[in-house]
Write an enzyme that holds these catalytic residues in place. Structure first.
Site, PDB file in Angstrom:
ATOM      1  CB  SER A  44      29.606 -32.865   5.137  1.00 17.72           C
ATOM      2  OG  SER A  44      28.599 -32.581   6.076  1.00 17.72           O
ATOM      3  CG  HIS A  83      30.114 -32.609  10.543  1.00 17.35           C
ATOM      4  ND1 HIS A  83      31.084 -31.687  10.285  1.00 17.35           N
ATOM      5  CD2 HIS A  83      29.483 -32.807   9.358  1.00 17.35           C
ATOM      6  CE1 HIS A  83      31.047 -31.335   9.010  1.00 17.35           C
ATOM      7  NE2 HIS A  83      30.064 -32.005   8.434  1.00 17.35           N
ATOM      8  CG  ASP A 113      33.738 -30.791  11.590  1.00 13.09           C
ATOM      9  OD1 ASP A 113      34.081 -31.203  10.474  1.00 13.09           O
ATOM     10  OD2 ASP A 113      32.660 -31.100  12.134  1.00 13.09           O
TER      11      ASP A 113
END
Length: 171
Positions: A44, A83, A113
């Site tokens: 990701s 992230h 998210d």
């Protein structure tokens, strides 16, 4: 091998394990993070970080900036997520304490998210959810951890090798 030699080997093994544990806890104290080193488990965050990269975290800064890569935990989910901070805002509580709220997104993901956060939560709380900000990384070194975690035969093989080396090593 007599009983005394076996006890010495057992003590050596205990010393190695306790040293590793003390190193981990000491690193956690220095970085102010319960998990100062993490392994990237998904794609990701590509191209910034690849699956298998080891990330070193720092959690001593009061606030994080937009664009920083953070590692956070979602309540009720055991695996931390790596992230980038997309948005942030600060909220002042009734007791005049400033809380930083964050919205994150994986570089390789099409959306933010929000769907990953805890139920009815629109943001991450900097103090409660974030384990740390990524300060350094080692590419691909974490694949050993992934292999051991995802493959039970690799885990059993490694444990067997460790046990065998402990039994066969003589002082």
């Amino acid at each position: 091998m007599n009983i005394r030699q076996q006890l010495v080997q057992l003590l050596n093994l205990a010393m190695v394990l306790s040293t590793a544990f003390m190193f981990w806890k000491g690193l956690g104290l220095v970085t102010n993070s319960n998990s100062p080193i993490v392994v990237v488990l998904s794609g990701s965050m590509e191209p910034a970080f690849q699956r298998g990269d080891i990330l070193f975290l720092w959690n001593r800064d009061k606030y994080v900036d937009i664009g920083d890569v953070v590692v956070y935990e979602v309540k009720g989910k055991p695996i931390p997520i790596v992230h980038r901070v997309l948005r942030e805002h600060k909220v002042t509580n009734k007791d005049r304490k400033v809380r930083q709220l964050l919205l994150t997104k994986g570089d390789n993901n099409p959306t933010d998210d929000l769907s990953l956060y805890a139920h009815k939560s629109n943001y991450l709380d900097r103090d409660e959810d974030v384990l740390g900000t990524v300060k350094a990384y080692l590419p691909k070194v974490g694949y050993v951890t992934i292999l051991i975690t995802e493959n039970k035969y690799a885990k059993l093989g490694l444990l067997g090798l460790m046990a065998l080396s402990t039994l066969l090593t003589r002082e």
